[in-house]
Enzyme design. Structure first.
Site, short mmCIF file in Angstrom:
data_model
loop_
_atom_site.label_atom_id
_atom_site.label_comp_id
_atom_site.label_asym_id
_atom_site.label_seq_id
_atom_site.Cartn_x
_atom_site.Cartn_y
_atom_site.Cartn_z
N LEU A 1 0.80 -1.21 0.00
CA LEU A 1 0.00 0.00 0.00
C LEU A 1 0.84 1.27 0.00
CD1 LEU A 1 -2.60 -1.02 2.76
CD2 LEU A 1 -2.62 -1.59 0.32
N ARG B 1 -9.00 -1.56 -2.38
CA ARG B 1 -8.75 -1.67 -3.82
C ARG B 1 -7.98 -2.94 -4.15
NH1 ARG B 1 -6.45 3.45 -7.26
NH2 ARG B 1 -8.34 3.59 -8.55
N SER C 1 1.99 1.08 4.15
CA SER C 1 3.15 1.96 4.11
C SER C 1 3.67 2.18 5.52
CB SER C 1 2.78 3.30 3.48
OG SER C 1 3.80 4.25 3.69
N GLU C 2 4.99 2.25 5.65
CA GLU C 2 5.57 2.54 6.95
C GLU C 2 5.22 3.94 7.44
OE1 GLU C 2 9.15 2.46 4.02
OE2 GLU C 2 7.11 1.68 4.13
N GLU D 1 0.76 0.38 -10.00
CA GLU D 1 0.37 1.77 -10.25
C GLU D 1 1.48 2.65 -9.70
OE1 GLU D 1 -2.65 5.37 -9.13
OE2 GLU D 1 -3.15 3.37 -8.41
N CYS E 1 -1.33 10.72 -7.48
CA CYS E 1 -0.81 10.40 -8.82
C CYS E 1 -1.68 11.02 -9.91
CB CYS E 1 -0.76 8.89 -9.02
SG CYS E 1 0.34 8.04 -7.87
N HIS F 1 -8.65 2.15 -13.85
CA HIS F 1 -7.58 3.10 -13.54
C HIS F 1 -6.26 2.46 -13.91
CE1 HIS F 1 -5.67 6.46 -11.62
NE2 HIS F 1 -5.07 5.69 -10.72
#
Length: 480
Positions: free
Chosen positions: A150, A161, A178-179, A251, A285, A450
């Site tokens: 993530l 997602r 994520s950290e 992505e 993004c 996407h």
């Protein structure tokens, strides 16, 4: 210090400490307050999680899809019932403004429901054979074990997602948050744990990319790596995947061009581009990362967009829920934005508003910034900024704008503002991007697809095509 939450990994249906027992501090990017301590997982933790996912996968795949979907809708109900708390967690650890954090939580619940709705719509094919008496059937089957890695910018939504299409199609999953933003994932997991998911179907291990992420993406028993994040990390993941020929879904970055033509509704264009630039503090993004404005309206557009950006309020969203923007995620992100703006100024860009690190006390804040007189060779026109900075270049016509827009390593999103249907359709035909938004802000729909080209990634997410990224085909030839 004693009231700081300490989280545990979630493996095989149980919250467990990491094997080594090491912990990482998680801090608020707006004020540097210590929020939690989370496991710094190593290869042994990853091994336990992947083994649990592998052991559970066959039984989960044999469960009717509609039953698998029922767990997703049950989790969605839990999210809605705890939306206020979850939004507060996101605001604190990611710096997202309150309204957007609430939107993220509710959209995540809706996404779980949407993907659950595909349970009765996963379809194969009957293929006409060349032989008499033969029947050809194409089945869609799960890949096996998914590694879902993530990002920090939409950390809560990206759980769903990756998890929702993986689970509804019969895969099991190991998620690494994520950290920078692990807390929301652990809070999600606490709620998911209450709905009775079979053990091993959903697992969470936290830690850094170089340690935990590397161990997960290099694991030989992972069948799909679904990653959202930077190009550099995506490239490293592909190297790991190559050793085992593991499927990847990536992505990565974006450098979204926004084209404003002479016949555009300037007020609409200004509002949409401003919204697309400052959403999530410029860390998306999809964000409009550069503008090509036609010469006839350049002066008017630049004046209007500068006023709109200047009016954007910013600060600590946890202390003031009315601000339009919060901080950047960390010092490295702030330094990058500042460095890119300084480089553009030195190369001749004109600062219409902003242009500096914001003086608002603690936190990683940068002023909403508009840069005019930009040229194609400037870093701000070539490289992803990931901050509230909007560079503008004047062009003579649509052909020039398209050529400049396509001269990029990235190909995720793009936008065009015009009253001409012919011009809009020309842009859609010729822009080499996975998505083009016409006369609206840059934000995708869950039923779309996407996906990008070039260094923006491989594969995609959302809708039917995103769902099928988590399946493989199996063709049966039956001679009667």
């Amino acid at each position: 210090m004693s009231d700081v939450t300490t989280y545990q990994n979630y493996i095989d249906g149980t919250f467990v400490e990491s094997v080594a027992g090491e912990l990482r501090d998680n801090r608020n990017p707006a004020n540097d307050a210590l929020l939690s301590r989370v496991p710094e997982s190593d290869a042994d933790d990853v091994q336990r999680a992947v083994e649990a996912a592998r052991a559970a996968q066959a039984g989960w795949a044999a469960t009717p899809a509609v039953e698998r979907a029922g767990y997703l809708t049950a989790i969605a109900d839990k999210l809605r019932a705890n939306a206020d708390h979850l939004a507060s967690v996101i605001v604190a650890e990611q710096g997202k403004v309150r309204a957007l954090a609430e939107t993220e939580v509710n959209f995540t619940a809706d996404y779980l429901d949407y993907m659950a709705g595909w349970a009765r719509r996963i379809e194969g094919e009957i293929i006409e054979s060349d032989r008499p008496g033969e029947h050809m059937f194409l089945f869609r089957k799960p890949l096996g074990v998914v590694a879902g890695i993530l990002p920090w910018n939409f950390p809560f939504f990206l759980i769903a997602r990756k998890m929702a299409p993986a689970l509804v199609t019969g895969n099991t999953i190991v998620v690494k948050p994520s950290e920078e933003t692990p807390n929301n994932c652990f809070e999600f997991t606490k709620l998911a744990d209450t709905v009775g998911l079979p053990k091993g179907v959903f697992n969470v291990v936290s830690g850094g990319g170089a340690s935990t992420g590397n161990a997960l993406t290099a694991h030989p028993d992972v069948d799909l790596i679904s990653f959202t994040g930077s190009v550099g990390t995506g490239s490293a993941i592909m190297h790991n995947a190559a050793d085992h020929i593991t499927k990847v879904n990536l992505e990565l970055g974006g450098k979204a061009p926004a084209i404003v033509l002479d016949d555009a509704d300037l007020d609409l264009a200004v509002q949409a581009i401003k919204d697309s630039r400052v959403i999530n503090n410029g860390q998306v993004c999809n964000c409009a990362e550069r503008v090509y404005v036609q010469r006839g309206v350049a002066e008017a557009f630049q004046e209007k967009i500068a006023k709109a950006m200047q009016a954007t309020s910013y600060g600590d969203p946890g202390a003031d829920s009315s601000v339009d923007m919060g901080p950047l995620i960390n010092q490295a992100g702030l330094d990058k934005v500042s460095r890119m703006v300084d480089s553009a100024k030195q190369a001749g860009a004109e600062v219409l508003t902003g242009g500096r690190v914001a003086d608002v006390g603690q936190g990683y804040h940068f002023e909403p910034t508009v840069l005019a007189a930009c040229t194609p060779d400037m870093d701000v026109m070539k490289d992803e900024i990931f901050g509230p900075v909007l560079p503008i270049q004047v062009v003579d016509d649509l052909d020039e704008a398209i050529a400049l827009a396509n001269n990029s390593d990235y190909g995720l999103t793009s936008s065009v503002y015009t009253a001409s249907l012919n011009q809009a359709l020309k842009a859609v035909r010729e822009l080499e991007y996975g998505e083009t938004y016409v006369n609206r802000e840059n934000f995708e729909a869950m039923q779309g697809f996407h996906a990008g080209t070039g260094k923006s990634g491989i594969g995609g997410a959302d809708g039917k095509h995103g769902l099928y990224e988590y399946t493989r085909t199996h063709v049966a030839y039956i001679q009667t």
